[in-house]
Design an enzyme around this catalytic site. Structure first.
Site, mmCIF file in Angstrom:
data_model
loop_
_atom_site.group_PDB
_atom_site.id
_atom_site.type_symbol
_atom_site.label_atom_id
_atom_site.label_comp_id
_atom_site.label_asym_id
_atom_site.label_seq_id
_atom_site.Cartn_x
_atom_site.Cartn_y
_atom_site.Cartn_z
ATOM 1 N N LYS A 159 0.830 -1.213 0.000
ATOM 2 C CA LYS A 159 0.000 0.000 0.000
ATOM 3 C C LYS A 159 0.864 1.263 0.000
ATOM 4 C CE LYS A 159 -2.312 -0.705 3.844
ATOM 5 N NZ LYS A 159 -1.713 -1.933 4.355
ATOM 6 N N ARG B 5 -9.239 1.124 9.063
ATOM 7 C CA ARG B 5 -8.753 -0.238 9.297
ATOM 8 C C ARG B 5 -9.798 -1.087 10.006
ATOM 9 N NH1 ARG B 5 -3.044 0.570 8.773
ATOM 10 N NH2 ARG B 5 -1.691 -0.959 9.622
ATOM 11 N N ARG C 281 11.636 -2.142 10.768
ATOM 12 C CA ARG C 281 10.659 -1.661 11.745
ATOM 13 C C ARG C 281 10.324 -2.753 12.750
ATOM 14 N NH1 ARG C 281 6.125 1.077 8.146
ATOM 15 N NH2 ARG C 281 4.930 -0.547 9.153
ATOM 16 N N ARG D 128 -0.345 -9.375 13.099
ATOM 17 C CA ARG D 128 -0.964 -8.290 12.321
ATOM 18 C C ARG D 128 -1.849 -8.859 11.211
ATOM 19 N NH1 ARG D 128 3.349 -4.334 10.252
ATOM 20 N NH2 ARG D 128 1.614 -2.916 9.996
HETATM 21 P P1 AMP Z 1 1.141 0.766 8.999
HETATM 22 O O1 AMP Z 1 2.377 1.546 8.759
HETATM 23 O O2 AMP Z 1 -0.052 1.302 8.266
HETATM 24 O O3 AMP Z 1 1.299 -0.700 8.812
HETATM 25 O O4 AMP Z 1 0.770 0.986 10.563
HETATM 26 C C1 AMP Z 1 1.646 0.615 11.608
HETATM 27 C C2 AMP Z 1 0.867 0.446 12.909
HETATM 28 O O5 AMP Z 1 0.204 1.676 13.239
HETATM 29 C C3 AMP Z 1 -0.273 -0.586 12.873
HETATM 30 O O6 AMP Z 1 0.190 -1.887 13.134
HETATM 31 C C4 AMP Z 1 -1.188 -0.070 13.975
HETATM 32 O O7 AMP Z 1 -0.681 -0.368 15.259
HETATM 33 C C5 AMP Z 1 -1.083 1.432 13.786
HETATM 34 N N1 AMP Z 1 -2.103 1.944 12.838
HETATM 35 C C6 AMP Z 1 -1.889 2.541 11.635
HETATM 36 N N2 AMP Z 1 -3.046 2.907 11.061
HETATM 37 C C7 AMP Z 1 -4.024 2.535 11.920
HETATM 38 C C8 AMP Z 1 -5.450 2.620 11.908
HETATM 39 N N3 AMP Z 1 -6.100 3.165 10.872
HETATM 40 N N4 AMP Z 1 -6.123 2.122 12.962
HETATM 41 C C9 AMP Z 1 -5.496 1.577 14.017
HETATM 42 N N5 AMP Z 1 -4.169 1.443 14.103
HETATM 43 C C10 AMP Z 1 -3.431 1.928 13.065
#
Ligand code: AMP
Length: 214
Positions: free
Chosen positions: A13, A88, A160, A171
């Protein structure tokens, strides 16, 4: 052009959002990047979010919705945006609908980047990130010009914390439970399109452009 991207963690994404951002000259709005910035700056929101993020869990809907309510009314969103990693959950999608209805600016497309779990597990092990820009690389599929260094700044790349294998599995489980129901949510709204996310980055991008112009 208001687009949102749905797909499993590590499904591409962020990479595709960056491509679309340059093509359409609209911002990529990544809740993950916004949260990581809060964590880095140790804001009160960042302190609350960190424990969920490090555990591979979702941050609460109310934190996310409040953060996005402020973000989507910024000037740079006037011509559209790409939502990456938000909504999400169904409550987040409902909150987003409410907000966009009040702004009279509905979503144009919800784009699913479809990737199976095993490919995700393989991919995440090779993912490297440049922390300050959010640029993403992969040691095999999208390597930096120089090993473990950012192409633009030459600064070191990192793995990360939430890309570690056990966290990835957790996840994915959360994705199937809480996020994948969004697919039928947007399908009933007739704005859903799906692309095969296991193709090369370039082919996925081409197929996205085709689907959003259809
Ligand atoms: P990402 O970089 O989008 O994979 O996000 C990393 C982490 O941030 C996720 O594993 C969640 O802990 C948190 N996160 C990001 N976006 C959301 C969202 N829309 N709702 C809840 N948690 C989020």
């Amino acid at each position: 052009m208001r687009i949102l991207l749905i797909g499993p963690p590590g499904g591409g994404k962020g990479t595709q959002a960056k491509n679309l951002m340059s093509k359409f000259n609209i911002p990529q709005i990544s809740t993950g990047d916004m949260l990581r910035k809060h964590v880095k700056e140790m804001t009160s929101l960042g302190i609350k979010a960190k424990k969920f993020m490090d555990n591979g869990e979702l941050v609460t809907d109310s934190i996310i919705l409040n953060m996005m309510k402020e973000r989507l009314i910024q000037k740079d969103c006037n011509n559209g945006y790409i939502l990456d990693g938000f909504p999400r959950t169904i409550p987040q999608a409902e909150g987003l609908d409410k907000l966009l209805n009040s702004l009279n600016s509905p979503l144009d497309k919800a784009l699913v980047i479809d990737v199976n779990d095993q490919s995700i597990i393989d991919r995440m092990g090779g993912r490297r990130v440049h922390p300050s820009s959010g640029r993403i690389y992969h040691i095999k599929y999208n390597p930096p010009k120089e090993k473990d260094k950012d192409d633009i700044t030459g600064e070191p790349l990192i793995i990360r914390e939430d890309d570690i294998k056990e966290t990835v599995k957790k996840r994915l489980k959360i994705y199937h439970q809480l996020t994948s129901p969004l697919i039928s949510y947007y399908s009933t709204k007739n704005i859903l399109v799906t692309v095969d996310g296991t193709l090369s980055i370039n082919d996925v991008y081409k197929s996205i452009l085709k689907k959003i112009n259809d």
